[in-house]
Structures are given as C-alpha cells and as structure tokens.
Design a protein around this motif. Structure first.
Motif, mmCIF file in Angstrom:
data_model
loop_
_atom_site.group_PDB
_atom_site.id
_atom_site.type_symbol
_atom_site.label_atom_id
_atom_site.label_comp_id
_atom_site.label_asym_id
_atom_site.label_seq_id
_atom_site.Cartn_x
_atom_site.Cartn_y
_atom_site.Cartn_z
ATOM 1 N N ARG A 47 85.192 54.063 -65.331
ATOM 2 C CA ARG A 47 85.584 53.619 -63.989
ATOM 3 C C ARG A 47 86.510 54.673 -63.383
ATOM 4 N NH1 ARG A 47 87.541 47.587 -62.793
ATOM 5 N NH2 ARG A 47 85.272 47.408 -62.605
ATOM 6 N N ASP A 94 82.354 52.203 -60.543
ATOM 7 C CA ASP A 94 81.886 52.295 -61.927
ATOM 8 C C ASP A 94 80.716 53.267 -62.049
ATOM 9 O OD1 ASP A 94 83.742 50.463 -62.837
ATOM 10 O OD2 ASP A 94 82.428 48.751 -62.515
ATOM 11 N N THR A 142 88.965 54.223 -68.177
ATOM 12 C CA THR A 142 89.345 54.031 -66.773
ATOM 13 C C THR A 142 90.261 55.167 -66.370
ATOM 14 O OG1 THR A 142 89.171 51.624 -66.954
ATOM 15 C CG2 THR A 142 90.482 52.500 -65.126
#
Length: 324
Positions: free
Chosen positions: A180, A287, A322
């Motif tokens: 992400r 994403d 992330t």
C-alpha cells in the motif's frame, strides 16, 4: 445461413471435432483489430484469406461474429463471448510449446512480468534477487504497462503475472495485495507555490494540474481524484500520462501540480526537485496488487517465482508492506 441452425448444430462434440484452432488464432487478431485489412497485415496474409477464415469460423460455430459494413466493424454478442474464450485457448497453446522446450533438470524457464510504471517495493525487489540467486539460468523480462494493459496481458496468458493497480476484479484472475502506498500533491521548482510553507487548500484554488490517465472518479485512482477536488485544485488538467515517470517529469517542469506516491518521491523532495502542497494529512491510500491467471499453465520458473511472492506476502505483516 449463419445463426439459423438447429440445436444439434451446437453439439459440443461436433464443434470440438471440426473446429480448426488456427481459425481461433485468426479470430483473436480480428477481434483486436479495427478492420479486416489491419488484421490481414498483422497476420501477414492477404485480405481475402482472412475474410474466408472468418466466414469458415462463423459457419463452424453457427453465429455471426463480426458486424461489418460501411464505417462499421464490431464484435457481435457471440463474437465477444468467443473472443474471451479464444484468448484463453490461444494463450494455452502458445505456452504449451514453451513449456515443452524448457523441460530440463535445471530451472531455465522465462518469466514475463507486467508491471505498472515505477513500482517501488523493497519486498518485490528482494524476492526477485532471491529468485535469481537460486535459479541463475532462469530468464526474466519486465514490461512496464498501464495497469489495465498489464491485467489484459495476464488474462491473455502473455504475461506470467502482473504487479499493478486494480479497479474491477475479473473472476477468472487471482489477486493479492502486495503493498500500500499513499499519494500526495506536489509542484516543481518553477511553480509559484514551490518552497512556501503554511500553504492551505485556498492557495491551490485555480492552479493547473497534471495527473494520470486513471485519475477519474470511475477509475482506479478515484481516491486521488477526490483528494484533488477536496484540495480545491482546479479542474484544469493540462497534461496526463499513464506513466509515473512522465507525470513526475511534467510536475518538475512546471506544467502544474500533480499527484505522486510519497515514498517514491522522497529523494526528489530532499534534492529540491519537488515540493509538497496540501493536504499533508489523511492522504489517500492506493493498493498495488499481485495478479495472476490460475488457468495459465506456468513453466517451472514462473511457478517458483509466483510461489515465492505469495509466500513473502503471507509471511510479511501488512504494516511492513505499507509505505507512508
């Protein structure tokens, strides 16, 4: 006449027995072309030969497949259905010869990855490095495409898998979130807002913008579109590209304010090539997925690398995938 045959005409055994696979290959090219003439050029055949092949295929399946006329060239409903299946069949046949050629004790297969522009993911890079260290005889090709084209390559079995953004999920494909990232808005050194601190949304009002082709409410970068609107950035999008490097180029060149993944441009910020503008908080998450076709027959190299990526996704918490 095409389309008037009895139900016995569509007997599966008869179609399997009589259908020429070369006709399906020709039809795939026809479906992806804008005219018989264009398809003939791509196939390196004479136009009458291609027209005859289309007629033979329509006779075999008992349906009109392409509507043709002055200024008209489009797949019929039956043609759309056949095209989806023919792409799958044609991809399997093409891959079969490759698999047979690569049958050796050593892993020598070739992996073709379709990647959205400027994928920055250390986890992905580390997996590629580990794969090469373990199987140095295996080949690798990475093609940079738009996310839509990358997925199309996977669906057609022309790519081993893809790393890209996803809008609508095709039930025939498999998806796993690889990482992400978060998008911010930036301007270049020649922009009037460059270097200014304490900026607010009001400072962005009426400014020109550059962005991605998919920066639209109905597309994959919808959260970025919403961010631009909430930032009062004007609707004047003066330039777009599907390639992140080109969007970055246009921002640095001063064409306008544009969105980029924050972790990708960190070095540009440090080097004074880019300046971030509002918003600074609650940036939209995007994403990036690993996408593959479960019906594709993979060679050993493809199978190993895809498995390695799936395992590293399973073994790595999302927090570590992330990039803020």
């Amino acid at each position: 006449m095409v389309g008037t045959q009895s139900d016995s005409w569509y007997d599966p055994d008869r179609i399997a027995r009589e259908l020429d696979w070369n006709l399906l290959r020709t039809f795939v090219v026809l479906a992806e072309s804008r005219s018989i003439t264009e398809a003939a050029g791509r196939l390196r055949l004479k136009q009458p030969s291609v027209s005859t092949a289309l007629k033979r295929l329509e006779d075999r399946v008992g349906r009109k497949l392409i509507k043709r006329g002055p200024g008209q060239y489009a797949l019929t409903e039956a043609g759309e259905l056949l095209y989806r299946e023919a792409v799958d069949i044609n991809g399997s046949i093409l891959r079969l010869s490759t698999l047979l050629r690569e049958m050796t004790d050593e892993v020598r297969g070739h992996v073709k990855i379709a990647v959205a522009s400027h994928v920055v993911c250390p986890l992905f890079d580390q997996t590629l490095g580990a794969f090469h260290a373990q199987h140095p005889a295996a080949g690798l090709t990475i093609n940079v495409l738009s996310s839509a084209d990358a997925i199309a390559e996977v669906q057609a079995k022309r790519a081993s898998f893809a790393v890209c953004l996803v809008r609508d999920r095709n039930p025939r494909l498999e998806y796993r979130r690889l990482y992400r990232e978060f998008f911010g808005l930036f301007c270049g050194p020649d922009h009037s807002l460059f270097g200014r601190k304490g900026l607010t949304h009001a400072d962005l009002a009426g400014q020109t913008a550059v962005s991605f082709d998919t920066d639209r409410l109905q597309d994959v970068l919808r959260p970025v579109t919403v961010m631009r609107a909430q930032s009062q950035l004007g609707e004047r999008v003066v330039a777009t590209s599907s390639n992140l490097e080109e969007v970055r180029r246009m921002i640095i060149a001063g064409l306008g304010i544009g969105p980029l993944p924050v972790h990708v441009v960190r070095r540009d910020l440090e080097d004074g090539l880019l300046w971030q503008v509002p918003p600074y908080d609650d940036l939209p998450p995007i994403d990036v997925h690993l996408v593959w076709n479960p019906s594709a027959i993979l060679n050993r190299a493809e199978e190993i690398l895809l498995t390695m990526l799936q395992e590293v996704i399973d073994d790595t918490p999302m927090a570590q995938r992330t990039y803020a």
